[in-house]
Scaffold this active site. Structure first.
Site, PDB file in Angstrom:
ATOM      1  N   ASP A   1      73.840  24.386  49.227  1.00 57.12           N
ATOM      2  CA  ASP A   1      73.507  25.810  49.256  1.00 57.12           C
ATOM      3  C   ASP A   1      74.434  26.535  48.285  1.00 57.12           C
ATOM      4  O   ASP A   1      75.485  26.009  47.886  1.00 57.12           O
ATOM      5  CB  ASP A   1      73.680  26.334  50.684  1.00 57.12           C
TER       6      ASP A   1
ATOM      7  N   ASP B   1      74.986  30.702  48.093  1.00 58.55           N
ATOM      8  CA  ASP B   1      75.664  31.891  48.602  1.00 58.55           C
ATOM      9  C   ASP B   1      76.406  31.643  49.913  1.00 58.55           C
ATOM     10  O   ASP B   1      75.845  31.105  50.874  1.00 58.55           O
ATOM     11  CB  ASP B   1      74.646  33.018  48.808  1.00 58.55           C
TER      12      ASP B   1
ATOM     13  N   ASN C   1      76.018  26.958  54.944  1.00 50.65           N
ATOM     14  CA  ASN C   1      76.738  27.796  55.909  1.00 50.65           C
ATOM     15  C   ASN C   1      75.814  28.365  56.983  1.00 50.65           C
ATOM     16  O   ASN C   1      76.286  28.911  57.984  1.00 50.65           O
ATOM     17  CB  ASN C   1      77.428  28.958  55.191  1.00 50.65           C
TER      18      ASN C   1
END
Length: 243
Positions: free
Chosen positions: A66, A68, A186
């Protein structure tokens, strides 16, 4: 006269001592900051013949990354609430056009991300999978790749599934063999369909002392020797619930 001279000298030395103490404090603080933020190297020990043989019998695995709040954090011109302390310089600035409007993104790289990518690209095939728009995600991936060719495969928002208002990521579209693919993200929502193929990581915004990526290297080093990543990552379920 002599009395005033002594008093003047005494005041001068007191002031000089205070200035010197302040200079020493600033110097120590700067040295401590440099020590804390310097890149820590992960010792790459040569593999034994037995380990090399083990790896030769296994399929090279895929690590999905991922962007961001996992590898980077960014904010744009129109953001109302600053997530980064004012005056903190970004690592790079992206200028993109969204819906015919020019937008500047100020991008901050998570500590040690460059070294992290350098190391894990030797162990895995890397894939970027972000829920962000392609025009933004591709520009960020280009900057992180830095012409190394380690982030060639990329998936964006249009490749996600919209589930109850949230974007989820279908790992089977990247690699049908789920024993050989896992994601670092996240957001547990992103991999809700693949909890046994995920490594949770805390969201990152601006902490310059963060070492989360470095701390993952020993596990990632060992995980490439597993025949099925799910046999190990399924033990992380308690972490996913906590975050």
């Amino acid at each position: 006269m002599f009395k005033y001279l002594v008093m003047g000298l005494r005041g001068f030395f007191v002031l000089a001592a205070k200035i010197w103490s302040f200079v020493c404090y600033c110097f120590r603080r700067q040295v401590r900051a440099v020590i804390q933020h310097q890149t820590v190297k992960y010792e790459m020990i040569p593999l034994s013949p037995l380990s090399k043989h083990r790896l030769s019998m296994l399929k090279r695995k895929v690590l999905v990354l991922d962007l961001d709040e996992t590898l980077i954090h960014s904010h744009h011109d129109g953001v109302l609430r600053q997530t980064v302390k004012l005056g903190t310089p970004p690592d790079f600035v992206l200028k993109v056009t969204i819906d015919r409007h020019p937008v500047r993104f100020f991008v901050h790289k998570r500590p040690h991300v460059d070294y992290f990518l350098e190391v894990v690209s030797q162990w895995y095939d890397l894939v970027v999978f972000t829920a962000s728009m392609e025009i933004y995600g591709a520009a960020v991936a280009d900057k992180l790749d830095n012409n190394r060719g380690v982030l060639r495969r990329r998936y964006y928002r249009q490749h996600c599934n919209l589930d109850c208002g949230s974007y989820t990521k279908d790992l089977s579209n990247i690699c049908p063999d789920l024993s050989s693919i896992f994601i670092l993200d996240n957001s547990p929502v992103a991999y809700r369909s693949y909890p046994n193929n995920a490594i949770p990581i805390k969201s990152w915004f601006s902490d310059a002392t963060d070492t989360a990526l470095l701390c993952l290297l020993p596990m990632l080093d060992a995980l490439r020797f597993c025949s099925d990543v799910r046999s190990v990552l399924s033990r992380n379920l308690h972490l996913q619930r906590a975050w």
